[in-house]
Scaffold this motif. Structure first.
Motif, PDB file in Angstrom:
ATOM      1  N   GLU A 128       3.538  14.162 -10.329  1.00 13.49           N
ATOM      2  CA  GLU A 128       3.408  12.948 -11.134  1.00 13.49           C
ATOM      3  C   GLU A 128       4.083  11.758 -10.442  1.00 13.49           C
ATOM      4  N   LEU A 129       5.203  12.005  -9.784  1.00 12.44           N
ATOM      5  CA  LEU A 129       5.890  10.957  -9.027  1.00 12.44           C
ATOM      6  C   LEU A 129       4.998  10.437  -7.899  1.00 12.44           C
ATOM      7  N   GLU A 130       4.331  11.348  -7.214  1.00 11.24           N
ATOM      8  CA  GLU A 130       3.418  10.957  -6.124  1.00 11.24           C
ATOM      9  C   GLU A 130       2.231  10.152  -6.658  1.00 11.24           C
ATOM     10  N   GLN A 131       1.700  10.555  -7.812  1.00 13.05           N
ATOM     11  CA  GLN A 131       0.590   9.811  -8.415  1.00 13.05           C
ATOM     12  C   GLN A 131       1.025   8.417  -8.838  1.00 13.05           C
ATOM     13  N   ASN A 132       2.223   8.304  -9.389  1.00 11.54           N
ATOM     14  CA  ASN A 132       2.757   6.993  -9.766  1.00 11.54           C
ATOM     15  C   ASN A 132       2.932   6.101  -8.543  1.00 11.54           C
ATOM     16  N   GLU A 133       3.397   6.689  -7.444  1.00 12.64           N
ATOM     17  CA  GLU A 133       3.574   5.916  -6.211  1.00 12.64           C
ATOM     18  C   GLU A 133       2.226   5.422  -5.672  1.00 12.64           C
ATOM     19  N   LYS A 134       1.194   6.227  -5.796  1.00 15.02           N
ATOM     20  CA  LYS A 134      -0.139   5.783  -5.355  1.00 15.02           C
ATOM     21  C   LYS A 134      -0.607   4.578  -6.172  1.00 15.02           C
ATOM     22  N   ILE A 135      -0.374   4.615  -7.465  1.00 14.63           N
ATOM     23  CA  ILE A 135      -0.759   3.494  -8.334  1.00 14.63           C
ATOM     24  C   ILE A 135       0.047   2.248  -7.984  1.00 14.63           C
ATOM     25  N   ILE A 136       1.330   2.431  -7.717  1.00  7.04           N
ATOM     26  CA  ILE A 136       2.181   1.301  -7.333  1.00  7.04           C
ATOM     27  C   ILE A 136       1.698   0.700  -6.015  1.00  7.04           C
ATOM     28  N   ILE A 137       1.346   1.547  -5.057  1.00  9.09           N
ATOM     29  CA  ILE A 137       0.841   1.067  -3.763  1.00  9.09           C
ATOM     30  C   ILE A 137      -0.459   0.293  -3.955  1.00  9.09           C
ATOM     31  N   GLU A 138      -1.346   0.790  -4.811  1.00  7.60           N
ATOM     32  CA  GLU A 138      -2.598   0.072  -5.081  1.00  7.60           C
ATOM     33  C   GLU A 138      -2.325  -1.304  -5.674  1.00  7.60           C
ATOM     34  N   ASN A 139      -1.421  -1.378  -6.637  1.00  7.87           N
ATOM     35  CA  ASN A 139      -1.105  -2.652  -7.289  1.00  7.87           C
ATOM     36  C   ASN A 139      -0.461  -3.639  -6.317  1.00  7.87           C
ATOM     37  N   LEU A 140       0.484  -3.163  -5.513  1.00  8.32           N
ATOM     38  CA  LEU A 140       1.131  -4.050  -4.544  1.00  8.32           C
ATOM     39  C   LEU A 140       0.147  -4.484  -3.459  1.00  8.32           C
ATOM     40  N   SER A 141      -0.768  -3.592  -3.078  1.00  9.55           N
ATOM     41  CA  SER A 141      -1.795  -3.948  -2.090  1.00  9.55           C
ATOM     42  C   SER A 141      -2.725  -5.030  -2.629  1.00  9.55           C
ATOM     43  N   GLU A 142      -3.058  -4.956  -3.896  1.00 12.73           N
ATOM     44  CA  GLU A 142      -3.890  -5.997  -4.508  1.00 12.73           C
ATOM     45  C   GLU A 142      -3.180  -7.342  -4.506  1.00 12.73           C
ATOM     46  N   LYS A 143      -1.878  -7.336  -4.734  1.00 13.71           N
ATOM     47  CA  LYS A 143      -1.114  -8.584  -4.687  1.00 13.71           C
ATOM     48  C   LYS A 143      -1.122  -9.172  -3.282  1.00 13.71           C
ATOM     49  N   ILE A 144      -0.993  -8.312  -2.276  1.00 13.52           N
ATOM     50  CA  ILE A 144      -1.053  -8.782  -0.888  1.00 13.52           C
ATOM     51  C   ILE A 144      -2.442  -9.332  -0.586  1.00 13.52           C
ATOM     52  N   PHE A 145      -3.481  -8.655  -1.056  1.00 13.71           N
ATOM     53  CA  PHE A 145      -4.852  -9.133  -0.878  1.00 13.71           C
ATOM     54  C   PHE A 145      -5.032 -10.523  -1.490  1.00 13.71           C
ATOM     55  N   ASP A 146      -4.513 -10.723  -2.694  1.00  9.96           N
ATOM     56  CA  ASP A 146      -4.613 -12.033  -3.346  1.00  9.96           C
ATOM     57  C   ASP A 146      -3.948 -13.120  -2.498  1.00  9.96           C
ATOM     58  N   ILE A 147      -2.812 -12.798  -1.909  1.00 14.85           N
ATOM     59  CA  ILE A 147      -2.115 -13.771  -1.067  1.00 14.85           C
ATOM     60  C   ILE A 147      -2.925 -14.069   0.195  1.00 14.85           C
ATOM     61  N   VAL A 148      -3.525 -13.041   0.789  1.00 13.67           N
ATOM     62  CA  VAL A 148      -4.345 -13.238   1.988  1.00 13.67           C
ATOM     63  C   VAL A 148      -5.519 -14.168   1.685  1.00 13.67           C
ATOM     64  N   ILE A 149      -6.210 -13.932   0.583  1.00 11.31           N
ATOM     65  CA  ILE A 149      -7.340 -14.784   0.207  1.00 11.31           C
ATOM     66  C   ILE A 149      -6.869 -16.211  -0.055  1.00 11.31           C
ATOM     67  N   SER A 150      -5.720 -16.358  -0.706  1.00 10.40           N
ATOM     68  CA  SER A 150      -5.179 -17.700  -0.958  1.00 10.40           C
ATOM     69  C   SER A 150      -4.845 -18.416   0.347  1.00 10.40           C
ATOM     70  N   LEU A 151      -4.263 -17.688   1.300  1.00 10.59           N
ATOM     71  CA  LEU A 151      -3.948 -18.286   2.591  1.00 10.59           C
ATOM     72  C   LEU A 151      -5.204 -18.794   3.292  1.00 10.59           C
ATOM     73  N   ILE A 152      -6.249 -17.977   3.295  1.00 14.59           N
ATOM     74  CA  ILE A 152      -7.486 -18.369   3.965  1.00 14.59           C
ATOM     75  C   ILE A 152      -8.133 -19.538   3.234  1.00 14.59           C
ATOM     76  N   MET A 153      -8.114 -19.509   1.922  1.00 15.58           N
ATOM     77  CA  MET A 153      -8.707 -20.621   1.175  1.00 15.58           C
ATOM     78  C   MET A 153      -7.947 -21.912   1.419  1.00 15.58           C
ATOM     79  N   ASN A 154      -6.625 -21.843   1.530  1.00 14.23           N
ATOM     80  CA  ASN A 154      -5.838 -23.047   1.839  1.00 14.23           C
ATOM     81  C   ASN A 154      -6.135 -23.558   3.240  1.00 14.23           C
TER      82      ASN A 154
END
Length: 158
Positions: A128-154
């Motif tokens: 369960e700890l490993e599954q939670n970490e996978k979800i956390i990694i997905e969420n943090l990766s999405e935040k990084i993706f949002d920043i990348v798109i914002s950088l390119i749009m700027n």
């Protein structure tokens, strides 16, 4: 009188249902730029999540927008934040670090380092700890993706 209310209610509900204009966030959106090449280095789990998100905006065939190359170097680190009296970990911190380089025709336009972290409790069930970490990694990766798109749009706006 009852039939009159039912007819009006039916007509109003049809208008409300038809006026809902749902559309997916990234599938049909035109950002005004293209990503030609993506180079991903570092942690494979983070890179897989970033690649899945970036595939939604990569080279959609719009030749009118600016074209960028993207290089992302990622690192994942899990730290122990606190321990109990026996020395067993109570809380962990997951840190994703990304160095993003945006270039255009062999010219570096922007370089940015992004750190995203999340603190979570330890669980005795390691699966369960490993599954939670996978979800956390997905969420943090999405935040990084949002920043990348914002950088390119700027960059695209200037």
């Amino acid at each position: 009188m009852n039939k009159f209310k039912i007819k009006h209610l039916l007509i109003i509900s049809i208008f409300l249902l038809n006026s809902c204009s749902y559309e997916p966030v990234f599938s049909n959106k035109d950002y005004g730029f293209e990503i030609n090449e993506i180079t991903l280095l570092g942690d494979k789990d983070v890179n897989r999540n970033l690649k899945n998100n970036l595939n939604l905006v990569v080279n959609k065939g719009d030749s009118s927008g600016k074209k960028y190359n993207l290089s992302i170097d990622t690192k994942k680190e899990r730290r122990v934040v606190s321990k109990d009296a026996q020395g067993d970990p109570l809380k962990f911190e997951l840190v994703l670090s990304s160095t993003i380089i945006i270039s255009n025709n062999q010219k570096t336009l922007s370089t940015r380092k992004i750190d995203k972290n999340y603190i979570y409790n330890n669980i005795s069930d390691k699966f369960e700890l490993e599954q939670n970490e996978k979800i956390i990694i997905e969420n943090l990766s999405e935040k990084i993706f949002d920043i990348v798109i914002s950088l390119i749009m700027n960059l695209n706006d200037s």
